[in-house]
Design an enzyme around this catalytic site. Structure first.
Site, PDB file in Angstrom:
ATOM      1  CE  LYS C  76      -3.909   1.933   2.723  1.00 45.62           C
ATOM      2  NZ  LYS C  76      -4.721   1.746   3.956  1.00 45.62           N
ATOM      3  CB  SER C 151      -8.025   3.592   3.011  1.00 54.60           C
ATOM      4  OG  SER C 151      -7.211   2.908   3.951  1.00 54.60           O
ATOM      5  CB  SER C 175      -8.378   0.792   5.860  1.00 53.70           C
ATOM      6  OG  SER C 175      -9.092   2.000   5.844  1.00 53.70           O
TER       7      SER C 175
END
Lengths: 476, 92, 490
Positions: C76, C151, C175
């Site tokens: 990420k 997210s 997330s």
């Protein structure tokens, strides 16, 4: 109606740890800009603080020295504001639950000792330095200081004059240096003071206060407070109202000015620092810090008077700094039979000469052993006190020991009475008129003869012996 | 309650155009309105939780572990002169 | 091979049937081919990734293979790493390449993993749909008109579409788990303090936790075993945390006699009926496998989202103050003075959602409102923790739906922040309480994946892994992959 001045002080003391509060960067003063920075103290993304144990210990020690409570659990908070020298956009500090609460310092005043309350000592981190050139439209930021550990020592509003404020600061300054928790060099910004000043008529509630900033010497603190008191009284007597504000002392102009431009909205939005769980100390840890507490100046003063028979004045002078007191103790260890003479030669002769050179004891080229060497030569009559002063000058000049200088310059006292008798005989025959007058009862000519003998020996004759032999020989 | 968007934006140092302020005002008021459901709960006497676990803070030894990495760390800086970060003049 | 588990890939690598270089090449080819339709990756350094892979092969030639030797793992865009820009999905960090690795990145490198580029995400991890990214929305490989969750949407999309065998995500309010659920993969948020946060760009420091996003429960356990552990550089990384036998827990596959709590507040009207039905069916299956399903209550659940939307934005408002245009990151052109530099750089650099959260947080902490908002929310946080403690007095583990709805359409909720915030209604309480949570696939609702969430007491990831492995071994939801990307379909 009379006015009463009310002063509370916030002192920021840099702890003299090797590394910063929350990262392993050096705190050494004077490095090239930004060479003592890392991702943590630059506030780079994802970086986290880890607290320096030594900074905690030094804050605890300071708290113990002012008889304060050590909170075995204390918490860290974030104080939010934007400033280019504050990398994270917040300062890590302690608000509702500081490490230290409720101590006091005793200060000397004209009316005797006075107790000044210390509300709290909390740990926080220093900001970097912003440098603003007079010309141009930019500022330069050096973050070497960013993250250096600070103890913020907050007093009660217990001081009633600029002199009391200065006395408190001097007391605190001496204390932190004795404790070796701070270099406390004001020129290096290691001991910084903000003053909250207000005025009122006695018995009335507290007046509106102004916060004075940038007070970086004892002299400026006194000037700034006195200026502020007059300013506030004039405002009130002219029918105006004091506004609560921050004022910056301008030492060049000898006046303060409002810092309204600094921050339009004061709202620091303090909240618990989520990156740091509570700081917990055990009673044992605090006790072990207490056990390492060095002797404090007050205790040392009393001991010097009792143990060494010093005057209150000498004891006071010799305990102004840890280094000076340690010097004196080393000196006495080398001349244990002569503590008073040692105090006199250190406090008056050596310190006086260092002061002329704008140096303090830490910069003395003459160590306690060397000074003891000189004192021993006075004690054993090798040289007189008067000659010793010249020898001390020569020692400072050359860095050589007393014995070497005495030897090289032939300053050794003449203590052989037959040698002195011979010189006295010569003086008497050169001054037969004076001999007659003396014998006729003009006793005060004794001084003249002593002077003549000393002159003839270039000061080297032992003064006691000269006196003694003159009395005998002049009788005839 | 009506949130003063401009004042909060000033605290947070975010420029808001009039259009943005007009759009954000009602959105923030909606969010706060939703969050106001918390007021229904009686929390008197409840200790606040700042950290999920009841753990104490670890401490670090006072040893220098960082060396000078100025050039590397300033590589990402918008403006630097002689090793110093440069910003528009700070007025005190 | 693109849909192989790490476990499979390791066996093939160990057997010499493939190499790190071949694997990296395979995934990079797929990224090249499919990223345009998914927007899952935002930074891919093809050359340096191949170099990492070749270095791994040569390491393997000389030494015993490390636990993740040659395994490509997508990262990420929130994890700082020196080989790639790290921008947190934000314009304010455009072009920022850190001079340091996050602790977990160091751990992955030490384990021999190949870092397969940075994945798309909601800006500063603030979002549930990946629509707040400065790089544009990421898409769900099961239906590219739909969101991949957020997210960690890019990580989820990449794993689900077979562009990576596994990925790292972070989870502040769901997330990892919510995107895992809506893309049909496994994702775990470990206990707060289990994984170091150092070098992970902070959103809400008391809630953030990194974790694996994988195809199987065992892969999640494998990555967790590598990235977890005490880090002296993170004061919230718990030094004396009870350890877990990560892989051993998966092998246990224990369902017999397991007391599974079914909280009534997580099966409510208003949630998607099919999602509810799939999760109920999963619980039924667990019961058939020998588990005991016990109805429980977590009474303060309805306040979790509200408490979260005070606490997280408050912490974020301070965490994001460092993006000021002084030392790194975006600075506006020709600032006329200091205030202009701050306000314009931050206006240009932050997107709307980030601004909303910063302003909400600055307000909640501001003078006169702190007690009513921030302090109140922290007290509610205490009540929510207490709910879980009480529940774990009765049950071993809690099972719930991960998300109340399957993947929604891109743009469907962007106009209404609160509806968007409610997508995290079942995941947020876990973060507030600092507990471990895992989402695994448990079926499809209208051909869209549905996630089953497991919640355990703090430090008891082993219970979750054991239960989830047991469920996984009895089902094949995890083995279904989107047809459009070469999978077998649902």
């Amino acid at each position: 109606m009379s006015w009463e001045v009310v002063i509370g002080l916030e002192v920021h003391v840099q702890a003299n740890t090797k590394t910063k509060a929350f990262c392993g960067c050096s705190t050494a003063f004077g490095a090239e800009p930004n060479t003592q920075t890392c991702p943590v103290c630059l506030g780079m993304p994802g970086q986290l603080p880890v607290l320096n144990r030594e900074a905690v210990d030094k804050s605890v020690l300071t708290g113990l020295a002012i008889n304060a409570e050590i909170n075995l659990e204390s918490k860290f908070d974030r104080k939010n504001y934007f400033y280019p020298d504050l990398p994270k956009g917040y300062q890590i500090s302690q608000f509702p639950l500081p490490l230290v609460e409720g101590g006091h310092l005793m200060i000397p005043t004209a009316e005797g000792e006075k107790r000044i309350g210390v509300t709290r000592i909390h740990m926080e981190e220093d900001a970097g330095k912003s440098m603003h050139a007079d010309t141009g439209n930019v500022s330069h930021i050096d973050l070497n200081r960013s993250g250096v550990p600070l103890m913020e020592i907050v007093s009660e509003p217990d001081m009633r004059s600029a002199d009391e404020a200065v006395a408190y600061l001097k007391q605190l300054h001496q204390l932190v240096r004795f404790l070796d928790v701070s270099g406390a060099d004001m020129e290096k910004g290691q001991f910084r003071c903000d003053a909250n000043v207000s005025v009122r008529h006695p018995g009335e509630p507290l007046g509106t206060r102004a916060e004075l900033k940038n007070l970086n010497s004892f002299r400026f603190i006194k000037q700034a407070i006195e200026f502020e008191v007059i300013r506030q009284i004039e405002i009130i007597e002219d029918g105006g109202k004091v506004v609560q504000e921050t004022r910056l002392w301008d030492s060049a102009r000898g006046e303060s000015r409002s810092m309204r431009s600094k921050e339009e909205t004061h709202d620091y939005r303090d909240f618990p620092e989520p990156d740091l769980p509570p700081l917990r100390l055990s009673k044992q840890e605090v006790d072990s810090i207490r056990a390492g507490m060095p002797e404090l100046p007050g205790q040392m003063r009393v001991r010097f008077e009792e143990e060494f028979g010093l005057s209150a004045y000498d004891a006071d002078v010799l305990t102004t700094s840890r280094e000076l007191a340690a010097y004196y103790e080393d000196l006495v260890a080398a001349v244990p039979e002569d503590p008073k003479r040692a105090a006199n030669w250190l406090a008056n002769e050596l310190l006086g000469r260092l002061k002329e050179r704008s140096e303090d004891i830490t910069a003395s080229p003459i160590g306690p052993k060397q000074l003891a060497g000189l004192i021993k030569r006075i004690a054993d009559n090798t040289i007189s006190g008067k000659i010793a002063k010249d020898v001390l000058d020569a020692m400072l000049e050359s860095g050589q020991g007393a014995d070497a200088i005495i030897e090289k310059r032939g300053l050794k006292q003449i203590t052989d009475s037959s040698a002195i008798d011979a010189i006295i005989q010569q003086v008497m025959s050169d001054n037969s008129d004076q001999v007659e007058q003396y014998r006729a009862g003009k006793d005060r000519l004794m001084g003249f003869f002593v002077g003549q003998v000393m002159q003839a020996t270039r000061g080297k004759a032992n003064p006691g012996l000269v006196n003694q032999r003159l009395k005998v020989l002049l009788k005839g | 309650m009506d949130i003063d968007v401009r004042k909060v934006a000033e605290l947070a140092r975010i420029r808001l155009t009039d259009k943005e302020a007009d759009a954000l005002g009602p959105q923030l008021n909606n969010i706060l309105g939703y969050v106001d459901s918390l007021q229904q709960l009686d929390t008197s006497g409840i200790e606040p939780t700042a950290h999920p676990h009841d753990a104490a803070m670890p401490l670090r030894a006072d040893a220098v572990t960082n060396t000078n990495r100025r050039d590397e760390l300033q590589a990402s800086a918008p403006k630097v002169e002689a090793g110093l970060y440069v910003v528009p003049k700070v007025i005190e | 091979m693109p849909f192989s588990s790490i476990d499979d890939l390791k066996q093939r690598l160990d057997a010499g049937e493939t190499s790190a270089e071949e694997l990296a090449g395979l995934y990079l080819d797929r990224i090249e081919k499919h990223n345009a339709s998914l927007n899952a990756f935002v930074h891919v350094g093809f050359e340096q990734i191949m170099a990492q892979a070749r270095a791994s092969d040569s390491y393997r030639a000389k030494h015993e293979a490390r636990p993740l030797e040659g395994v490509p793992i997508a990262i990420k865009d929130i994890f700082c790493s020196t080989e790639s820009p790290t921008t947190c999905g934000s314009r304010i960090l455009e072009g920022f390449t850190p001079a340091y690795d996050a602790h977990v990145i160091t751990q992955l490198r030490k384990a021999g993993a190949v870092l397969l580029g940075k994945t798309n995400m909601d800006e500063f991890a603030m979002g549930s749909s990946n629509e707040t990214s400065a790089y544009g929305p990421c898409r769900n490989p099961w239906d590219t008109d739909r969101i991949p969750g957020g997210s960690s949407g890019g990580s989820a999309s990449a794993v689900a579409a077979g562009l990576a065998p596994a990925a790292l995500g972070t989870d502040t309010g769901g997330s990892i788990r919510q995107p895992a659920a809506v893309t049909g993969i496994v994702g775990m948020k470990p206990t707060y303090g289990r994984v170091s946060r150092r070098g992970i760009i902070a959103f809400a420091s008391s809630l953030d936790q990194a974790g694996p996003m994988t195809r199987t429960v065992k892969d999640t356990a494998l990555i967790a075993s590598i990235i977890s552990g005490h880090d002296a550089g993170d004061a919230t990384s718990v030094a004396d945390a009870p350890s877990v036998d990560w892989l051993g827990a998966c092998d246990k596959r224990n369902m017999k006699g397991l007391k599974i709590g079914r909280p009534e507040e997580y099966f409510i009207d208003g949630m998607d009926a099919e999602v509810r039905q799939k999760v109920e069916a999963a619980l039924k299956q667990c019961e058939e496998m020998g588990a005991e399903i016990i109805d429980i209550s977590l009474p303060h659940t309805e306040y979790a989202v509200a408490a979260y939307y005070v606490i997280a934005p408050s912490e974020a408002s301070a965490n994001l103050a460092r993006y000021d245009g002084v030392r790194y990151g975006r600075r506006c052109e020709d600032p006329k003075d200091l205030a202009d530099m701050y306000t314009r750089s931050r206006d240009e650099g932050f997107g709307d959602e980030v601004k909303r959260r910063i302003l909400t947080g600055a307000f909640a902490l501001s003078s006169g409102y702190y007690d009513a908002y921030y302090r109140k929310a922290q007290q509610v946080r205490t009540l929510i923790r207490q709910d879980f403690l009480n529940a774990f007095g009765q049950v071993d583990v809690i099972a719930t739906p991960t998300s109340p709805v399957p993947a929604f359409k891109i743009g469907e909720k962007t106009d209404d922040p609160i509806t968007m915030y409610l997508s995290d209604v079942f995941t947020i309480a876990v973060n507030l309480a600092g507990l471990p949570g895992l989402s695994q696939p448990c079926g499809f609702a209208n051909a869209l994946p549905v996630g089953l969430q497991w919640i355990a007491p703090a430090w008891r990831e082993d219970i979750i892994l054991s239960a989830a492995s047991a469920y996984e071994s009895a089902t094949d939801w995890h083995a279904q992959h989107p047809k459009a990307y070469g999978g077998a379909g649902a």
